[in-house]
Every structure is written in C-alpha cells, then in structure tokens.
Design a protein around this motif. Structure first.
Motif, short mmCIF file in Angstrom:
data_model
loop_
_atom_site.label_atom_id
_atom_site.label_comp_id
_atom_site.label_asym_id
_atom_site.label_seq_id
_atom_site.Cartn_x
_atom_site.Cartn_y
_atom_site.Cartn_z
N LYS A 115 0.84 -1.20 0.00
CA LYS A 115 0.00 0.00 0.00
C LYS A 115 0.88 1.25 0.00
O LYS A 115 0.64 2.20 -0.75
N GLU A 116 1.93 1.25 0.84
CA GLU A 116 2.85 2.39 0.86
C GLU A 116 3.55 2.55 -0.48
O GLU A 116 3.68 3.67 -0.99
N LEU A 117 4.01 1.44 -1.04
CA LEU A 117 4.68 1.51 -2.34
C LEU A 117 3.76 2.05 -3.42
O LEU A 117 4.16 2.88 -4.25
N ASN A 118 2.52 1.58 -3.42
CA ASN A 118 1.57 2.07 -4.42
C ASN A 118 1.33 3.56 -4.29
O ASN A 118 1.26 4.28 -5.29
N ASP A 119 1.21 4.02 -3.05
CA ASP A 119 0.99 5.46 -2.83
C ASP A 119 2.18 6.27 -3.37
O ASP A 119 2.00 7.34 -3.97
N ILE A 120 3.38 5.75 -3.16
CA ILE A 120 4.57 6.44 -3.64
C ILE A 120 4.62 6.45 -5.17
O ILE A 120 4.87 7.49 -5.80
N ILE A 121 4.39 5.28 -5.78
CA ILE A 121 4.49 5.18 -7.24
C ILE A 121 3.45 6.05 -7.94
O ILE A 121 3.72 6.65 -8.98
N VAL A 122 2.25 6.12 -7.38
CA VAL A 122 1.21 6.97 -7.97
C VAL A 122 1.69 8.42 -8.01
O VAL A 122 1.47 9.14 -9.00
N ARG A 123 2.33 8.87 -6.95
CA ARG A 123 2.88 10.23 -6.94
C ARG A 123 3.95 10.41 -8.02
O ARG A 123 4.12 11.50 -8.57
N CYS A 124 4.67 9.33 -8.30
CA CYS A 124 5.74 9.40 -9.31
C CYS A 124 5.20 9.64 -10.71
O CYS A 124 5.96 10.04 -11.61
N HIS A 125 3.92 9.38 -10.94
CA HIS A 125 3.34 9.62 -12.27
C HIS A 125 3.43 11.10 -12.67
O HIS A 125 3.33 11.43 -13.85
N GLN A 126 3.61 11.97 -11.69
CA GLN A 126 3.70 13.39 -11.97
C GLN A 126 5.15 13.88 -12.13
O GLN A 126 5.39 15.08 -12.20
N LEU A 127 6.10 12.93 -12.18
CA LEU A 127 7.51 13.30 -12.31
C LEU A 127 7.95 13.12 -13.76
O LEU A 127 8.13 11.99 -14.22
N PRO A 128 8.15 14.20 -14.50
CA PRO A 128 8.40 14.08 -15.95
C PRO A 128 9.79 13.58 -16.31
O PRO A 128 10.03 13.23 -17.47
N TYR A 129 10.73 13.54 -15.34
CA TYR A 129 12.11 13.16 -15.66
C TYR A 129 12.53 11.83 -15.04
O TYR A 129 13.68 11.43 -15.18
N LEU A 130 11.63 11.14 -14.37
CA LEU A 130 12.00 9.91 -13.68
C LEU A 130 12.30 8.79 -14.68
O LEU A 130 11.43 8.32 -15.40
N THR A 131 13.56 8.36 -14.71
CA THR A 131 13.99 7.31 -15.65
C THR A 131 14.48 6.05 -14.94
O THR A 131 14.56 4.99 -15.56
N HIS A 132 14.83 6.14 -13.66
CA HIS A 132 15.40 5.00 -12.93
C HIS A 132 14.60 4.77 -11.64
O HIS A 132 14.42 5.70 -10.85
N LEU A 133 14.16 3.53 -11.44
CA LEU A 133 13.41 3.16 -10.24
C LEU A 133 13.97 1.85 -9.70
O LEU A 133 14.09 0.86 -10.43
N TYR A 134 14.29 1.84 -8.39
CA TYR A 134 14.85 0.66 -7.74
C TYR A 134 14.04 0.34 -6.49
O TYR A 134 13.93 1.19 -5.59
N LEU A 135 13.48 -0.86 -6.42
CA LEU A 135 12.78 -1.35 -5.24
C LEU A 135 13.61 -2.50 -4.67
O LEU A 135 13.67 -3.58 -5.26
N ILE A 136 14.23 -2.28 -3.52
CA ILE A 136 15.28 -3.18 -3.03
C ILE A 136 14.95 -3.71 -1.63
O ILE A 136 14.47 -2.97 -0.77
N ASP A 137 15.24 -5.00 -1.43
CA ASP A 137 15.23 -5.63 -0.10
C ASP A 137 13.89 -5.53 0.62
O ASP A 137 13.85 -5.32 1.83
N GLY A 138 12.83 -5.69 -0.09
CA GLY A 138 11.52 -5.71 0.55
C GLY A 138 10.95 -7.11 0.59
O GLY A 138 11.54 -8.07 0.10
N ALA A 139 9.77 -7.24 1.21
CA ALA A 139 9.07 -8.51 1.27
C ALA A 139 7.62 -8.29 0.94
O ALA A 139 7.04 -7.25 1.26
N ASN A 140 7.01 -9.24 0.28
CA ASN A 140 5.64 -9.10 -0.19
C ASN A 140 4.66 -9.33 0.94
O ASN A 140 4.49 -10.46 1.41
#
Length: 592
Positions: A115-140
C-alpha cells in the motif's frame, strides 16, 4: 590557498562530488556565501537517506529541503533497521514524491507494505524526468490485487528506462497480472522474482522494447508453446532452475542475444552439448559467462567423470575460437560429490570457498584468470584442509571483497586468497567452540573500512565482545544459533557491551535482551547510538491476539524515552522493536 578563496564555479564543481546530506552538514551555516551557493546556485542534488540519524534528518527536513527540493535529481529512502519508518516521516513533513519535480532516480529500500509503495508510485506519475526506479530488499505483504496494482502503476511510468525490483517473496503470479504496456522500459532487473515461460511471455508482451533482462526461471514444464520472439533483447542475465528443453525454448525467444550470463542448478552438460545448443539457438552470441552447479553420479568413479567432463571444454570451439576458458571444482558432500563449473575470468559477484576435492581448468596458467575481481561477497567455508592439501590449491585472488562471511576458527590459507581487506564493509562471523579472540582481532585490524560486524555464535561468547577493538565499526548485530537461554544479553552483559570500545562508537545495534530496562542502559551509555533494534525476552505481545494499540512494551518505551524518538515494531519480524533515536539537544547538527 584557503578553500574559501576558490571561485564560486570551482566550489560548485566540487559540490557535485558530495551527497546532499554531507554538503549541508559540511558547509551550511558557515557564512552567507556558502548558504547562498547551496540554496540558490547549486543544482544536481543527490540525497541518500539510508544511514542518517533522526536528528540530522529532522534538520534537513526543516532547513534544507524547502530550499532545494525542486533541484534534487536522485533520492534514496529506506525503512530498514538504520532508519526505521523514514519514508513516512519524510512525507509527514509534506515532502511527497510529486514535489521532487526534477527527480531522475528513485531508490526505495526495505518498504514491505505494498500500500505504501503504491501510494509512492502513484505520486511518481507526476515526475516528468523519472527514468530510474529501484525497489530493493523488501518482502511481499500484499494480496494479489495489491501486487497487480503496484506493477501496473510502475509500468504506467512514461519515462521509466531502468527498473530493478529485488523483492524476494514475490511469486510468478505478479508478472502475469501486468496489463499496462510500457514502451520505455529497456533495462529490467527482477532476479529474485521467479518466472516460468508463460509469465515471461506475458512480460515481453507488455514490455516490447526490452534490451537487457536479469531474471530467474524456476521449475517449468517443457512443453510450453512459444508464440512470440522478442528481438530487442541483446543481453540476458539468468538464474535458471529447470530442464534443458525449457532452456532451449527460452533461447529461441531471443534470437539476437549477444551477451549471456547464466547460473544453472541441477543441469549437467558437457562442452560438446553446450557447443551444439549455442550454435543452433544463439548464433549471434559473443559473450558467454556460465556457472553450472550439478551433482556427479555417485555410483561412478569421480576422477574419471571429472577428467572426461573437463576434456569436453578443451576443443577449438572453446579454446581458440571464443577463448571461453572454464574451471571445474568437485566438492564432497557426504557420499555425494557436487560440481561447480564456471567460465574464467569469473564473472559473478558472489563466491563460496568450499573444501574442494579436485579442481581443474582449461585456461592458460596466467594470474589474470585467478583474479576474481567481480566478486564482492565471499563465504569462506573451508574447515578440513590439511597442510598437505595446500599444494593443490589454485592461486585464486579476491581483490575487491566488500562482504565476508567466515567461520571461526579458520585456516591461515584464507589470507592467501585475499590480497587486501581495505574494501571490506561488512563481516559476518560464525563462532565455533574453538573460537580464538586473537584471530578475529587480526582480521578486524586488516579491515580499515569495516562498518558492520554480525556475530552468529553456537555458545555463550558475548563476554568476549568487550575485548574487540576497531576504529571503523559502527554497526553491531548479535544473532544466536543455539538455545534461547544463551541468546539474550542480561544487565551486566549490556553494561559491558555499552562501555566497551565497540559499544562507545556504535551507531546501530541489533540485539536480544532479557528485560526492557536493558534498553535504557544501552541508550544512556552508548552516546553515539542512533538506531537500536531489540528483541526482549519478557515481551508478551502477540500479533495474532493483540492490536497495535494494546502493545504494552511499545507504550512503555514511548513513556520512558524522549518524544523525539521513533518506536515501532518491525512489520516482518514482529518480535523486534525498532527505535530511531532522536535528538536531546538544540536543533543543530550533531558533531561527528
């Protein structure tokens, strides 16, 4: 010449080598000129919040981010033991991701809540220059619908070019639920998400412009159909645990593959069979890096099998045409013998040193092939070597080790493999019954950049920790392998640890304690501590029967410690309580 006499242009060039936190810690507040350079003229800010103290974090949020948030191009956030709950604290200041309008690279570490990750990624939709995304060391921790939503939100990022998802517990199903096409993703790293060919085909359908893929294929059936090819992929790094027919079908999907780095399990192929597969299915391949793990048939003579196998890799195809040299090691496990065959120079970032029975190679006897320079993580598991065996040991060197796990005591042959420990950052040691303090101290003395020390012990060795000295260690973790009675530090042991040289300079501590008052002992004495993770023996909290609002131990800690401290349970290891230690002084940077 004084530093302050440098021209502004030179200072701005120098600033580019600093992380944003170090920039403000070093230069902000010195004078009006430096303040003006930082707040107005410097642009490419990069902030790595993974090891920041809570006090410094609050200072950055109050005084720095409001001035430069629109000029930050790289951001690293973590919710691990060093900075528990940091992303939520950042957002509570109002710095949601959509405010970082120039952000190009975002790295999120140890965020388990989808849920936290989704909230963050949705905000990223408004970032016009975002080219690199790394999701590291998490658990489902999410349900299927959360996983589907997360992946579709990621694939919806229009400019995303590089994507790395290193979430170990994600299953095959997550890839089959992607329903948004990404034309921008070209580099994809999903090495800990297991796939089958069906899922991989679905991934290719919605990511048609992939050029590089790092993935894992596990446990597939051999009769899956292959309706499409993906001609854009030229480089593949693969961890493969399935059959040879499935592997061939996979290669048929990528006819333009130029570079292949492959780790296989339970596949036994001779050099002749590999030659046939590569020529028939990967005609454009120029770079081939292999690590093949297998088991020798135990009913046959191991020496004869070994010699026969290595000779199949001595043909002109391997030696002259491609110069693909190999080494093969035979490792005894009880009545069985396992084999590891790999290309040289060794191309993988991890290596395990076993008690090998036989080693043979096809490369020229040159030092360049024995420098395993790509290895940064080493496990040294040699226990049975006799002095007479040293003549059979190859002159392998690991010059770039950053992470080491080693059992104590160990044989002195270890040092012949390691020309230097100057890059070593983390050390995990398994203490045996014959543990010798001086051997550990010698190893630490040879590691000037060692940051983290983690101890696994099979007996009560805690009392010896106060003898250890190091000028660089800042993180300590104590984990036991034996009975629970030896696992917990009591009052005297906590006091000894806290007053020890390591304890006095320790910044991050992970420990099991007998009672809650040990927390106060550790925090009061260990003046440099910024994060404390504890498991308390008398903790009665039960996730199955108790709500967070009734967490008695957490509430006691909140009443006993300053309000500037953050106190919460680990969402994965719920028996552990994480304390991010806040300031007790005026709102200025702590001295370092």
């Amino acid at each position: 010449m004084y530093f302050e006499s440098l021209a502004n242009e030179l200072l701005l060039d120098i600033f580019e080598f600093f992380d944003g936190i170090d920039l403000f810690r070093s230069f902000y507040g010195l004078n009006t000129r430096f303040n003006n350079l930082l707040s107005t003229h410097f642009h490419p800010y990069r902030f790595d919040f993974r090891s920041i103290s809570k006090h410094d974090f609050n200072f950055i949020c109050h005084h720095c981010l409001p001035l430069i948030i629109e000029r930050i191009i790289s951001l690293k956030l973590s919710n691990d033991d060093e900075t528990p709950n940091l992303p939520n604290f950042l957002f509570s200041y109002g710095f949601t991701l959509d405010k970082f309008i120039r952000l190009q690279s975002l790295s999120l570490y140890s965020i388990s809540s989808f849920k936290e990750l989704n909230d963050i990624i949705v905000r990223c939709h408004q970032l016009p220059y975002l080219t690199h995304l790394y999701l590291i060391d998490g658990a489902n921790d999410g349900e299927k619908k959360d996983t589907q939503l997360l992946f579709n939100n990621i694939w919806h990022l229009k400019k995303l070019h590089h994507l790395s998802i290193n979430y170990i517990l994600l299953g095959k199903l997550c890839l089959s639920r992607i329903s948004v096409e990404s034309l921008s993703i070209q580099y994809l790293y999903i090495e800990n998400i297991t796939c089958d060919l069906k899922n991989l085909l679905h991934l290719f359908k919605y990511t048609p412009n992939l050029r590089y893929l790092n993935a894992a294929i596990h446990y597939n059936v051999a009769d899956e159909q292959i309706p499409i090819q993906i001609c854009s992929i030229t480089s593949l790094k693969l961890t493969f645990e399935s059959s040879v027919p499935v592997m061939i079908k996979l290669f048929q999907m990528m006819p333009n593959l130029y570079s292949l780095t492959l780790k296989t399990m339970d596949i036994y192929l001779s050099g002749n069979k590999w030659k046939k597969i590569l020529l028939n299915y990967l005609p454009k391949l120029q770079i081939f890096r292999l690590r093949m793990y297998f088991e020798f048939p135990h009913e046959k003579n191991i020496n004869e099998q070994f010699e026969k196998l290595i000779n199949t890799y001595r043909s002109s195809f391997w030696i002259k045409k491609h110069q693909w040299f190999v080494q093969c090691d035979s490792i005894p496990f009880g009545t069985y013998n396992h084999g590891i065959l790999y290309t040289l120079p060794y191309a993988f970032n991890s290596f395990i040193c076993y008690d090998t029975l036989i080693s043979k190679y096809t490369c020229p006897d040159e030092k360049t092939y024995w420098r395993y320079k790509h290895v940064n993580s080493l496990q040294y598991m040699k226990y049975k070597i006799n002095p007479t065996d040293y003549l059979n040991i190859l002159p392998i060197q690991f010059p770039n080790i950053q992470h080491l796990k080693i059992g104590f005591p160990f044989d002195e042959q270890f040092y012949s493999f390691i020309p230097s420990l100057n890059q070593l950052k983390s050390l995990e040691i398994v203490l045996g019954e014959n543990y010798i303090y001086q051997q550990l101290q010698t190893l630490i003395n040879l590691s000037p950049c060692l940051y983290s020390l983690r101890l696994f012990y099979s007996f009560d060795s805690k009392v010896s920790v106060k003898q250890i000295t190091s000028s660089s260690i800042r993180r300590l973790s104590f984990i036991t392998k034996c009975s629970m009675t030896l696992a917990y530090f009591n009052n005297d042991e906590c006091t000894d640890l806290a007053y020890s040289q390591l304890g006095q300079q320790c910044e991050v501590l992970v420990i099991k304690i007998e009672n809650r008052n040990n927390v106060l002992i550790l925090i009061n004495i260990m003046k440099n501590l910024r994060s404390l993770v504890v498991q308390c023996k008398v903790d009665t909290w039960d996730k199955r029967n108790t709500s967070l609002n009734e967490d008695e131990l957490v509430e006691w800690l909140r009443l006993s410690l300053p309000s500037t401290y953050s106190i919460c349970r680990d969402t994965n290891e719920t028996s552990y309580i994480r304390i991010w230690i806040g300031e007790n002084i005026n709102n200025t940077f702590l001295s370092h």
